[in-house]
Motif scaffolding. Structure first.
Motif, PDB file in Angstrom:
ATOM      1  N   VAL A  70       0.915  -1.257  -0.035  1.00 28.87           N
ATOM      2  CA  VAL A  70      -0.009  -0.042   0.085  1.00 28.87           C
ATOM      3  C   VAL A  70       0.751   1.429   0.005  1.00 28.87           C
ATOM      4  CG1 VAL A  70      -1.749   1.274   0.939  1.00 28.87           C
ATOM      5  CG2 VAL A  70      -1.761  -1.278   1.264  1.00 28.87           C
ATOM      6  N   GLY A  71       0.955   1.946  -0.979  1.00 25.16           N
ATOM      7  CA  GLY A  71       2.035   2.966  -1.245  1.00 25.16           C
ATOM      8  C   GLY A  71       1.676   4.228  -0.600  1.00 25.16           C
ATOM      9  N   GLY A  72       2.327   4.588   0.401  1.00 23.45           N
ATOM     10  CA  GLY A  72       2.275   5.622   1.309  1.00 23.45           C
ATOM     11  C   GLY A  72       3.160   6.594   0.478  1.00 23.45           C
ATOM     12  N   ALA A  73       4.121   6.327  -0.326  1.00 22.23           N
ATOM     13  CA  ALA A  73       4.785   7.394  -0.890  1.00 22.23           C
ATOM     14  C   ALA A  73       4.168   7.722  -2.355  1.00 22.23           C
ATOM     15  CB  ALA A  73       6.219   6.816  -1.173  1.00 22.23           C
ATOM     16  N   THR A  74       3.886   6.529  -3.044  1.00 26.08           N
ATOM     17  CA  THR A  74       3.371   6.857  -4.370  1.00 26.08           C
ATOM     18  C   THR A  74       1.825   7.435  -4.238  1.00 26.08           C
ATOM     19  OG1 THR A  74       2.805   4.450  -4.260  1.00 26.08           O
ATOM     20  CG2 THR A  74       4.846   5.127  -5.781  1.00 26.08           C
ATOM     21  N   GLY A  75       1.204   6.909  -3.377  1.00 29.28           N
ATOM     22  CA  GLY A  75      -0.110   7.699  -3.040  1.00 29.28           C
ATOM     23  C   GLY A  75      -0.062   9.222  -2.717  1.00 29.28           C
ATOM     24  N   LEU A  76       1.137   9.753  -2.546  1.00 29.49           N
ATOM     25  CA  LEU A  76       1.195  11.123  -2.537  1.00 29.49           C
ATOM     26  C   LEU A  76       1.415  11.923  -3.817  1.00 29.49           C
ATOM     27  CD1 LEU A  76       3.578  11.227   0.568  1.00 29.49           C
ATOM     28  CD2 LEU A  76       1.382  12.064   0.460  1.00 29.49           C
ATOM     29  N   ILE A  77       1.671  10.774  -4.983  1.00 27.87           N
ATOM     30  CA  ILE A  77       2.072  11.397  -5.930  1.00 27.87           C
ATOM     31  C   ILE A  77       0.991  11.057  -7.160  1.00 27.87           C
ATOM     32  CG2 ILE A  77       3.635  11.182  -8.208  1.00 27.87           C
ATOM     33  CD1 ILE A  77       4.775  12.595  -5.697  1.00 27.87           C
ATOM     34  N   GLY A  78       0.592   9.711  -7.217  1.00 29.82           N
ATOM     35  CA  GLY A  78      -0.520   9.155  -8.012  1.00 29.82           C
ATOM     36  C   GLY A  78       0.047   9.023  -9.396  1.00 29.82           C
ATOM     37  N   ASP A  79      -0.564   7.796  -9.893  1.00 26.98           N
ATOM     38  CA  ASP A  79      -0.039   7.190 -11.216  1.00 26.98           C
ATOM     39  C   ASP A  79      -1.052   8.172 -12.290  1.00 26.98           C
ATOM     40  OD1 ASP A  79       0.757   5.800 -13.419  1.00 26.98           O
ATOM     41  OD2 ASP A  79      -0.337   3.894 -12.836  1.00 26.98           O
ATOM     42  N   PRO A  80      -0.248   8.635 -13.325  1.00 32.85           N
ATOM     43  CA  PRO A  80      -0.646   9.215 -14.420  1.00 32.85           C
ATOM     44  C   PRO A  80      -1.616   8.241 -15.424  1.00 32.85           C
ATOM     45  CG  PRO A  80       1.371   9.233 -14.871  1.00 32.85           C
ATOM     46  CD  PRO A  80       1.242   8.701 -13.332  1.00 32.85           C
ATOM     47  N   SER A  81      -1.155   6.864 -15.201  1.00 34.04           N
ATOM     48  CA  SER A  81      -2.003   6.005 -16.388  1.00 34.04           C
ATOM     49  C   SER A  81      -3.354   6.251 -16.187  1.00 34.04           C
ATOM     50  CB  SER A  81      -1.493   4.623 -15.795  1.00 34.04           C
ATOM     51  OG  SER A  81       0.068   4.597 -15.836  1.00 34.04           O
ATOM     52  N   GLY A  82      -3.991   6.293 -17.347  1.00 26.34           N
ATOM     53  CA  GLY A  82      -5.523   6.203 -17.448  1.00 26.34           C
ATOM     54  C   GLY A  82      -6.039   7.464 -17.285  1.00 26.34           C
ATOM     55  N   ARG A  83      -5.223   8.595 -17.053  1.00 28.06           N
ATOM     56  CA  ARG A  83      -5.733  10.030 -16.929  1.00 28.06           C
ATOM     57  C   ARG A  83      -5.515  10.911 -17.922  1.00 28.06           C
ATOM     58  NH1 ARG A  83      -7.547  10.419 -11.686  1.00 28.06           N
ATOM     59  NH2 ARG A  83      -7.534  12.749 -11.791  1.00 28.06           N
ATOM     60  N   SER A  84      -6.445  11.839 -18.147  1.00 25.66           N
ATOM     61  CA  SER A  84      -5.943  12.971 -19.258  1.00 25.66           C
ATOM     62  C   SER A  84      -5.645  14.120 -18.790  1.00 25.66           C
ATOM     63  CB  SER A  84      -7.419  12.970 -20.132  1.00 25.66           C
ATOM     64  OG  SER A  84      -8.539  13.152 -19.252  1.00 25.66           O
ATOM     65  N   SER A  85      -5.939  14.315 -17.204  1.00 25.96           N
ATOM     66  CA  SER A  85      -5.484  15.417 -16.686  1.00 25.96           C
ATOM     67  C   SER A  85      -4.644  15.344 -15.519  1.00 25.96           C
ATOM     68  CB  SER A  85      -6.656  16.381 -16.450  1.00 25.96           C
ATOM     69  OG  SER A  85      -7.472  15.707 -15.486  1.00 25.96           O
ATOM     70  N   GLU A  86      -3.933  16.311 -14.784  1.00 28.33           N
ATOM     71  CA  GLU A  86      -3.245  16.235 -13.700  1.00 28.33           C
ATOM     72  C   GLU A  86      -4.087  15.810 -12.602  1.00 28.33           C
ATOM     73  OE1 GLU A  86       0.672  16.935 -11.975  1.00 28.33           O
ATOM     74  OE2 GLU A  86       0.014  16.710 -14.187  1.00 28.33           O
ATOM     75  N   ARG A  87      -3.398  14.971 -11.512  1.00 28.64           N
ATOM     76  CA  ARG A  87      -4.211  14.487 -10.420  1.00 28.64           C
ATOM     77  C   ARG A  87      -4.135  15.285  -9.489  1.00 28.64           C
ATOM     78  NH1 ARG A  87      -5.469   9.206  -8.789  1.00 28.64           N
ATOM     79  NH2 ARG A  87      -4.063   8.119 -10.672  1.00 28.64           N
ATOM     80  N   GLN A  88      -5.172  15.645  -8.483  1.00 24.00           N
ATOM     81  CA  GLN A  88      -5.025  16.503  -7.422  1.00 24.00           C
ATOM     82  C   GLN A  88      -4.298  15.764  -6.265  1.00 24.00           C
ATOM     83  OE1 GLN A  88      -8.925  18.093  -6.129  1.00 24.00           O
ATOM     84  NE2 GLN A  88      -8.039  18.823  -4.239  1.00 24.00           N
TER      85      GLN A  88
END
Length: 420
Positions: A70-88
């Motif tokens: 469970v990504g406590g680090a990557t969850g702070l960034i968010g994977d851009p895969s499948g997204r058309s805009s920047e993640r909040q």
């Protein structure tokens, strides 16, 4: 040990492998350690994540050792895969809370006992203490920018805009694989096919740093005939948290899937044997109106996610709403969740209006005259009791849990009134 590769292929759960022949050899030689990651970018996992959770469990049942990240680090960034805009981006406090909630959800699907017990890991443990300089020198130097730019998820976002933060996500996920390889001997990563670039990047990083070859597999994205993802509705995602998607709504979602999709969904989600699934497919094809496959799917999945007790409540509620049981036996939470899936009107507290007015308020009749005709023809029901008079008025004693009235027009048209 079972041939899990054959099992995954039969179930339609193997979209890509880095080297199938080598993977088969590694898996058949003895228990291996493998991992799948889940980012806390929401307070709950959803049906799409359930594919990965159950795939992890299948591999564990075949004798292998899972690491649930469970990504406590990557969850702070968010994977851009499948997204058309920047993640909040969410705050560290919010993400830390979501980590705990998702760890609890994940833990329900894996076994943490025995020789191949699962283990929970958090990538913040190794990413948090690392300096920017160490990250750039030890990880970043192994990633050619031209190859990163060629990735579909990056190329599709260049014109719309992609921050360096999301651009760097691939490096963080790759570092997770390397760190788990070093710490736990992890040699296999699984994920959805939209993650394939990240999965192979991690395997490539291990090869560049250690000279060793590891493996990755991906499952196909689960889509409906119209191309949309399963687990998505007009109201949003189908969550695994009962506070976000009630057990009743969860059950009904699977009960209402198209006939042609039942076989695929049973193979994806069910732990029934091949023979049992093929028999259910046959029965569903022979008697589509009975929805045998859908009921089996809904019952098994609701039990997996919410437990047998909640499943029993859902089935009882569904039967009671259509006259096959007492409504007063349903607890308020289950009743409210069930009624939320049907047209619902409201009425002020105090003196209640006639049933004819309530049928209109609930959307079951277009006008009061139509409602009165429905009552006269014997087609109107209040709390499963036939309404006998056109001028009938409910009393306070009819209110279920002090605030609900269940209305029905004919056998299948259901509505309700919330009072107060």
């Amino acid at each position: 040990m079972t041939d899990i590769v054959d099992e995954l292929q039969w179930r339609g759960l193997l979209a890509h492998t880095t080297d199938e022949e080598a993977l088969r050899a590694v898996l058949s030689a003895g228990p291996v350690t493998y991992y799948c990651g889940f980012d806390p970018t929401a307070p709950s996992l959803h049906v799409g994540n359930l594919v990965q959770l159950l795939t992890m469990r299948r591999i564990q049942d075949a004798g292998h050792r899972p690491l649930a990240l469970v990504g406590g680090a990557t969850g702070l960034i968010g994977d851009p895969s499948g997204r058309s805009s920047e993640r909040q981006l969410n705050s560290t406090e919010v993400v830390a809370g979501w980590v705990k909630r998702i760890q609890e959800q994940v833990s329900r699907f894996l076994s943490f006992e025995g020789e191949n017990a699962a283990r929970m890991v958090n990538n913040l443990d190794w990413t948090g203490p690392m300096s920017v300089i160490d990250f750039l020198r030890d990880v970043g130097k192994h990633f050619p920018v031209n190859r990163m730019l060629a990735r579909e998820v990056v190329a599709s976002r260049l014109e719309a805009g992609l921050s360096y933060t999301e651009f760097s996500y691939q490096l963080l996920q790759s570092m997770d694989f390397l760190e788990l390889y070093r710490r736990h001997g992890c040699v296999l990563q699984s994920g959805g096919s939209d993650q394939w670039g990240n999965l192979t990047a991690g395997a490539d990083l291990i090869r560049r740093v250690t000279g060793k070859h590891v493996h990755a597999i991906s499952t196909p994205l689960l889509t409906k005939p119209d191309g949309t993802k399963y687990g998505k509705t007009a109201g949003g995602a189908i969550w695994l948290d009962p506070e976000l998607t009630s057990p009743y709504a969860f059950f009904q979602y699977w009960l209402n899937v198209e006939d042609g999709e039942v076989g695929k969904l049973l193979r994806t989600f069910s732990f029934r044997s091949r023979e049992e699934i093929e028999e259910l497919e046959k029965q569903s094809a022979d008697r589509p109106a009975a929805r045998i496959g859908q009921r089996a799917l809904a019952t098994e999945l609701t039990t997996l996610v919410h437990g047998a007790g909640e499943t029993d409540k859902v089935i009882a509620a569904s039967a009671a709403l259509f006259g096959q049981g007492g409504l007063d036996s349903l607890d308020e939470r289950t009743l409210a969740a069930a009624l939320a899936e049907a047209p619902q009107g409201s009425a002020p507290a105090g003196e209640l209006p006639p049933v004819a007015d309530l049928l209109v308020a609930a959307g079951l009749c277009k006008s009061k005259s139509e409602a009165r005709r429905t009552i006269a023809q014997g087609g109107a029901y209040l709390n499963n009791a036939k309404v006998e008079g056109e001028d009938a008025v409910p009393t306070a004693g009819d209110l279920l849990h002090g605030r609900y009235l269940v209305l029905r027009r004919g056998k299948r048209n259901l509505g309700s009134i919330a009072v107060g």
